[in-house]
Design a protein around this motif. Structure first.
Motif, PDB file in Angstrom:
ATOM      1  N   ILE A   1       0.834  -1.199   0.000  1.00 33.88           N
ATOM      2  CA  ILE A   1       0.000   0.000   0.000  1.00 33.88           C
ATOM      3  C   ILE A   1       0.869   1.249   0.000  1.00 33.88           C
TER       4      ILE A   1
ATOM      5  N   TRP B   1       0.867   4.056  -2.837  1.00 28.28           N
ATOM      6  CA  TRP B   1       0.591   5.431  -2.410  1.00 28.28           C
ATOM      7  C   TRP B   1       1.707   6.370  -2.872  1.00 28.28           C
TER       8      TRP B   1
ATOM      9  N   SER C   1       1.625   6.961  -6.637  1.00 27.25           N
ATOM     10  CA  SER C   1       0.518   7.867  -6.977  1.00 27.25           C
ATOM     11  C   SER C   1       0.911   9.316  -6.743  1.00 27.25           C
TER      12      SER C   1
ATOM     13  N   ASP D   1      -5.127  -0.104   6.196  1.00 27.80           N
ATOM     14  CA  ASP D   1      -4.544   0.236   4.899  1.00 27.80           C
ATOM     15  C   ASP D   1      -5.592   0.834   3.959  1.00 27.80           C
ATOM     16  N   ILE D   2      -6.760   0.210   3.915  1.00 26.57           N
ATOM     17  CA  ILE D   2      -7.841   0.713   3.059  1.00 26.57           C
ATOM     18  C   ILE D   2      -8.284   2.094   3.520  1.00 26.57           C
TER      19      ILE D   2
ATOM     20  N   LEU E   1      -5.807   4.767   2.399  1.00 28.63           N
ATOM     21  CA  LEU E   1      -5.964   5.116   0.988  1.00 28.63           C
ATOM     22  C   LEU E   1      -7.202   5.989   0.759  1.00 28.63           C
TER      23      LEU E   1
ATOM     24  N   SER F   1      -6.551   9.495   2.045  1.00 31.32           N
ATOM     25  CA  SER F   1      -5.626  10.190   1.143  1.00 31.32           C
ATOM     26  C   SER F   1      -6.338  10.658  -0.121  1.00 31.32           C
ATOM     27  N   ILE F   2      -7.208   9.801  -0.675  1.00 28.65           N
ATOM     28  CA  ILE F   2      -7.967  10.176  -1.881  1.00 28.65           C
ATOM     29  C   ILE F   2      -8.898  11.346  -1.591  1.00 28.65           C
TER      30      ILE F   2
END
Length: 275
Positions: free
Chosen positions: A40, A44, A47, A252-253, A256, A259-260
């Motif tokens: 992850i 990340w 990205s 972890d999910i 993400l 962050s999005i």
């Protein structure tokens, strides 16, 4: 003034630099990012290494930069690494001002270069935060899980681990040259002869270090071969067993998703309130 110089000398001492390199190479295990799955973290990082190049909006770039500063702060990055990054940014900005002044273009040249510097700094902060929070073994396993050959993934891990060892060995060789050598009786104007003496020792110290590194590498290879390293690399069962500990969980999910959402908020803010 003397107290300030003493602080600078303490920061740039060999022992401080060695400890900072070891902390960076071996990873910090007590941070938030270190508790996340390494796959992850790599996704990340990739990205955020790509996203800044799609925007020229100064508000968006500033928001991404501030977000990376926060991530770097919670990652407990070494002060020496931050100092070196800051010095490189200041030096780059200073050179930009000089170039802009020489060309006579003023802010027309400086602003685009400043935007480029902000993008590169954002990516640099992301890389520092991620790789400081990941030890070489985890990074090697991530490459292995992504389909990279075992020899290359192990080579990256070995290079990470050998850096602090090489630095310490070079320091020992350099000090041994200084103990056995003779400093110039007359240091010359501004001590230039003594400076040349230190540069000569610094160059000569590399050759024994390279020889010792070759010996260490041969010993490591022989030890790995005795344990069946090459044979194990080609076995899918061994690879599956080695990577069994890597699991993507709720944390972890959630990382993400947050962050999005932060990136979406930054983009919307930048479009509504551009600088």
């Amino acid at each position: 003034m003397k107290r300030f110089s003493d602080k600078i000398a303490a920061v740039l001492s060999v022992e401080t630099i060695k400890m900072a390199l070891m902390k960076t190479a071996y990873g910090t295990q007590d941070t938030f990012l270190a508790k996340l799955d390494s796959r992850i973290l790599i996704i990340w990082y990739i990205s955020f290494a790509i996203i800044p190049w799609f925007f020229h909006n100064k508000t968006i770039l500033l928001g991404l930069f501030i977000f990376m500063l926060i991530i770097t702060f919670i990652s407990h990055v070494s002060n020496l690494i931050i100092f070196l990054l800051s010095m490189s940014i200041v030096t780059e900005l200073g050179s930009m001002v000089v170039v802009a002044y020489i060309l006579g273009s003023g802010m027309e040249v400086f602003l685009p270069l400043l935007i480029l510097t902000m993008k590169l700094t954002t990516i640099a902060l992301a890389s520092i935060a991620v790789f400081t929070s990941m030890d070489p073994e985890k990074f090697s396993d991530v490459l292995l899980s992504f389909g990279i050959a075992g020899r290359y993934s192990f080579g990256v891990s070995y290079a990470y681990r050998i850096l602090p060892v090489l630095f310490e060995e070079y320091n020992n060789i350099f000090n041994s040259f200084r103990l056995r050598g003779k400093t110039p009786d007359n240091k010359g104007i501004l001590g230039y002869r003594y400076v040349f003496y230190l540069i000569k020792i610094a160059i000569l110290a590399f050759y024994p270090m390279i020889l010792n590194t070759a010996k260490r590498t041969r010993t490591t290879v022989e030890a790995l071969e005795l344990k069946g390293f090459t044979y194990a690399l080609d076995k899918p069962k061994v690879k599956k067993l080695k990577l069994a500990y890597m699991k993507i969980g709720k944390r972890d999910i959630l990382f993400l998703i947050v962050s999005i959402l932060i990136v979406v908020v930054i983009i919307l803010t930048g479009k509504n309130y551009p600088l």
